[in-house]
Write a protein that holds these residues in place. Structure first.
Motif, mmCIF file in Angstrom:
data_model
loop_
_atom_site.group_PDB
_atom_site.id
_atom_site.type_symbol
_atom_site.label_atom_id
_atom_site.label_comp_id
_atom_site.label_asym_id
_atom_site.label_seq_id
_atom_site.Cartn_x
_atom_site.Cartn_y
_atom_site.Cartn_z
ATOM 1 N N SER A 49 0.857 -1.300 0.065
ATOM 2 C CA SER A 49 -0.072 0.006 0.014
ATOM 3 C C SER A 49 0.839 1.235 0.037
ATOM 4 O O SER A 49 1.629 1.413 1.064
ATOM 5 N N GLY A 50 0.864 1.923 -1.123
ATOM 6 C CA GLY A 50 1.641 3.166 -1.040
ATOM 7 C C GLY A 50 3.044 3.031 -1.258
ATOM 8 O O GLY A 50 3.946 3.548 -0.426
ATOM 9 N N GLY A 51 3.635 1.871 -1.327
ATOM 10 C CA GLY A 51 5.013 1.271 -1.536
ATOM 11 C C GLY A 51 5.451 0.836 -0.226
ATOM 12 O O GLY A 51 6.522 0.643 0.034
ATOM 13 N N GLU A 52 4.625 0.753 0.815
ATOM 14 C CA GLU A 52 4.846 -0.051 2.068
ATOM 15 C C GLU A 52 4.218 -1.227 2.132
ATOM 16 O O GLU A 52 3.056 -1.350 1.778
ATOM 17 N N ALA A 53 4.737 -2.231 2.799
ATOM 18 C CA ALA A 53 3.976 -3.476 3.232
ATOM 19 C C ALA A 53 3.120 -3.189 4.344
ATOM 20 O O ALA A 53 3.522 -2.802 5.458
ATOM 21 N N VAL A 54 2.067 -3.827 4.283
ATOM 22 C CA VAL A 54 0.990 -3.625 5.597
ATOM 23 C C VAL A 54 0.735 -5.242 5.718
ATOM 24 O O VAL A 54 0.493 -6.220 4.672
ATOM 25 N N VAL A 55 1.044 -5.669 6.896
ATOM 26 C CA VAL A 55 0.861 -7.135 7.475
ATOM 27 C C VAL A 55 -0.488 -7.233 8.220
ATOM 28 O O VAL A 55 -0.479 -6.541 9.307
ATOM 29 N N LEU A 56 -1.333 -8.190 7.813
ATOM 30 C CA LEU A 56 -2.610 -7.918 8.680
ATOM 31 C C LEU A 56 -2.883 -9.698 8.847
ATOM 32 O O LEU A 56 -2.588 -10.615 8.200
ATOM 33 N N ALA A 57 -3.639 -9.965 9.988
ATOM 34 C CA ALA A 57 -3.840 -11.318 10.542
ATOM 35 C C ALA A 57 -5.327 -11.512 9.947
ATOM 36 O O ALA A 57 -6.051 -10.621 10.118
ATOM 37 N N PRO A 58 -5.626 -12.816 9.478
ATOM 38 C CA PRO A 58 -6.716 -13.036 9.251
ATOM 39 C C PRO A 58 -7.809 -13.029 10.453
ATOM 40 O O PRO A 58 -7.437 -13.462 11.372
ATOM 41 N N ASP A 59 -9.019 -13.105 10.209
ATOM 42 C CA ASP A 59 -9.881 -13.181 11.457
ATOM 43 C C ASP A 59 -9.713 -14.570 12.373
ATOM 44 O O ASP A 59 -10.068 -14.638 13.516
ATOM 45 N N PHE A 60 -9.785 -15.676 11.441
ATOM 46 C CA PHE A 60 -9.752 -16.966 12.112
ATOM 47 C C PHE A 60 -8.164 -17.213 12.847
ATOM 48 O O PHE A 60 -8.061 -18.471 13.085
ATOM 49 N N ASN A 61 -7.328 -16.422 12.739
ATOM 50 C CA ASN A 61 -5.941 -16.690 13.135
ATOM 51 C C ASN A 61 -5.772 -16.727 14.483
ATOM 52 O O ASN A 61 -5.388 -15.962 15.341
ATOM 53 N N GLN A 62 -5.708 -18.191 15.162
ATOM 54 C CA GLN A 62 -5.593 -18.368 16.522
ATOM 55 C C GLN A 62 -4.159 -19.071 16.729
ATOM 56 O O GLN A 62 -3.905 -20.037 15.916
#
Length: 166
Positions: A49-62
């Protein structure tokens, strides 16, 4: 609203990396069985996003799940006990409240930062069950009683956030 093309909002561009480990230990005799099961799971969704990495956890990630099960079988009875533990799932915490005015009316809505940057508290519970088996000459059956969450542990599985206007 993170890392997607506004001209095609249903198409995300990114990658996902999933890592995990499952371990199962089992013991069984004629009248007794025991299981100890552990799972470690880590999933990251990575978007540019805009040249930067965005790391997100999915909803199910336990990250962690642990189950410990005991079962005893007698001639007409079966008894079981299961203790379950799991770390909290990701959730999105509101960062504040937006106030907008349209045609003389004031509207309030929640403002969020990146999704799933927080985790719910870990949860655990103890379940027990008993089954009675019976048999007649032409049929057989089983009747059981189960108690879920024996010690009445409060476990949060999701948070809902609402705006209450002044």
């Amino acid at each position: 609203s993170v890392a997607f093309n506004p001209n095609d909002p249903l198409q995300f561009r990114g990658t996902a990396l999933a890592r995990g480990l499952d371990l199962l230990l089992r013991y069984q005799s004629k009248t007794y069985q025991s299981w100890l099961a552990y799972s470690y799971t880590k999933v990251d969704h990575r978007f540019e996003s805009g040249g930067e990495a965005v790391v997100l956890a999915p909803d199910f990630n336990q990250l962690h799940r642990l189950n410990f099960t005991q079962m005893i079988s007698l001639p007409n009875w079966e008894f079981s006990l299961n203790w379950h533990y799991s770390s909290g799932r990701p959730f999105t915490q509101p960062q504040g409240i937006n106030e907008t005015e349209q045609n003389g009316n004031i509207f309030y809505d929640l403002r969020y930062d990146l999704p799933n940057q927080n985790r719910l508290p870990a949860n655990h519970r103890l379940d027990i069950a008993a089954n009675y088996k019976f048999q007649q000459p032409s049929w057989r059956g089983k009747i059981g009683l189960s108690v879920y969450n024996v010690y009445n542990q409060y476990n949060a599985f999701d948070y809902d956030h609402y705006v209450l206007p002044p």
